[in-house]
Design an enzyme around this catalytic site. Structure first.
Site, PDB file in Angstrom:
ATOM      1  N   TYR A 105      48.335  44.878  27.783  1.00 29.14           N
ATOM      2  CA  TYR A 105      47.733  43.667  27.190  1.00 29.14           C
ATOM      3  C   TYR A 105      46.652  43.246  27.978  1.00 29.14           C
ATOM      4  CZ  TYR A 105      51.296  40.846  29.977  1.00 29.14           C
ATOM      5  OH  TYR A 105      51.978  40.220  31.027  1.00 29.14           O
ATOM      6  N   TYR A 106      45.449  42.564  27.448  1.00 25.96           N
ATOM      7  CA  TYR A 106      44.371  42.495  28.464  1.00 25.96           C
ATOM      8  C   TYR A 106      44.102  40.948  28.800  1.00 25.96           C
ATOM      9  CZ  TYR A 106      43.034  47.239  27.335  1.00 25.96           C
ATOM     10  OH  TYR A 106      43.255  48.696  27.477  1.00 25.96           O
ATOM     11  N   HIS A 120      47.406  40.233  34.621  1.00 29.50           N
ATOM     12  CA  HIS A 120      48.793  39.816  35.228  1.00 29.50           C
ATOM     13  C   HIS A 120      49.164  40.839  36.279  1.00 29.50           C
ATOM     14  CE1 HIS A 120      49.010  42.979  31.978  1.00 29.50           C
ATOM     15  NE2 HIS A 120      50.185  43.224  32.446  1.00 29.50           N
ATOM     16  N   VAL A 121      50.079  40.424  37.084  1.00 31.49           N
ATOM     17  CA  VAL A 121      50.579  41.323  38.015  1.00 31.49           C
ATOM     18  C   VAL A 121      52.026  41.482  38.016  1.00 31.49           C
ATOM     19  CG1 VAL A 121      50.937  41.353  40.826  1.00 31.49           C
ATOM     20  CG2 VAL A 121      48.627  40.233  39.793  1.00 31.49           C
TER      21      VAL A 121
END
Length: 344
Positions: A280-281, A284-285
């Site tokens: 998803y754009y 996030h890590v």
């Protein structure tokens, strides 16, 4: 055998294994889920949804893995009108918990001898419910995109240049309508607020750290958390420049500190990385246990956060210059775009 993690309320629905034809055991979709409260009743928007797990019926198996002990199902719920609404159900056997191992052998259970040869015996056991949990994850209602995501497909490696990104990938991303409202719900504390492990509230350089739904939080061997940044203008690795170094360093340092404080796992035993392409754009890590073979942690998709920081420190435009390699399934629309451009 798994070391036990500090107990917190889990997002997953867990239950005793049952025959699939008798009762599929799904969960909720993440975009709208909150903590499960009523013995398998899903929740949406903070209120109990009007269906339970037994309302879903299996239509087909999308994919399964004997190694990972997981199966992906296409299911549906039949409404009052008689029309079905699609769902994706993921059933996964949970790891063993160290403190429950003695009970596994002591408690009464059915044990069927399959083979005995010299010093070797093989038994099939039917343990009691508390020792045979299954984690179930549900996406409901599911779109065709969700169903295709979990369907077994051929995989191809794509080598994307910066020009490819500008001309193929970016227009594709901008044309998509995949909802990431669930991300904003977490950041705004409209959902999963009680699951937050750590937050830096700074709007530019802050983030929220939460357990990923793939981790039931009962053991540390498959520890998995996600850091969601507060900024909403960073889609992926391709957008990162030296401007974002304070944010990335905060995620790396504060994330490690929060995990060792809450779960006792030091940074040297964590794999901390970004995906490209991401699922998803919204930047996030991933934080996973180093010994856990987490989905998407292979070399063709995962980029270690420490390496990303070093690359940007050397060259602010590093990820706007270099080619990036990533896997795509043959059925994915983005793969078809690369095919049409003659890049595959």
């Amino acid at each position: 055998m798994s070391q036990r993690a500090p107990r917190r309320r889990a997002c997953a629905v867990r239950g005793r294994p049952r025959a699939m034809a008798d009762a599929p055991q799904p969960k909720r979709k993440r975009e709208e889920e909150e903590e499960e409260k009523n013995g398998g009743t899903a929740t949406q928007g903070g209120t109990a949804a009007a269906f339970t797990l037994s309302d879903l019926r299996v239509r087909r198996v999308l994919r399964e893995s004997a190694r990972d002990k997981i199966v992906f199902l296409h299911a549906e719920r039949i409404g009052l009108s008689g029309e079905g609404t699609d769902a994706v159900v993921i059933l996964e056997k949970t790891p063993f918990q160290e403190e429950k191992i003695p009970d596994l052998l002591k408690k009464p259970m059915h044990a069927e001898l399959q083979m005995h040869n010299d010093i070797y015996c093989t038994f099939y056991l039917s343990p009691p419910p508390e020792l045979s949990e299954i984690k179930a994850t549900v996406v409901y209602p599911a779109t065709e995109k969700h169903i295709q995501k979990y369907l077994r497909q051929e995989v191809h490696l794509i080598r994307e240049t910066w020009e490819d990104y500008k001309n193929i990938t970016l227009p594709f991303i901008q044309a998509q309508s995949f909802s990431i409202q669930w991300v904003y719900n977490i950041l705004e504390k409209k959902a999963e607020a009680d699951r937050i492990v750590h937050e830096n509230p700074d709007p530019s350089n802050g983030f929220v750290l939460v357990p990923d739904l793939k981790w039931n939080q009962n053991q540390l061997d498959d520890l998995y958390l996600i850091a969601l940044v507060h900024r909403r203008d960073i889609k992926s690795l391709r957008d990162l420049t030296a401007e974002h170094l304070p944010l990335l360093r905060n995620v790396l340092q504060e994330g490690k500190e929060a995990i060792v404080k809450r779960f006792g796992v030091p940074g040297s035993q964590l794999r901390i990385y970004l995906h490209y392409q991401p699922s998803y754009y919204h930047l996030h890590v991933h934080f996973t246990a180093l010994g856990y073979d987490a989905p998407g942690s292979s070399v063709e998709r995962a980029h270690l956060l420490a390496d990303v920081i070093d690359n940007l420190a050397m060259d602010s435009m590093y990820y706007q210059k270099r080619a990036l390699t990533f896997p795509l399934r043959a059925d994915e629309p983005l793969f078809k775009k690369f095919q049409e451009a003659g890049k595959v």
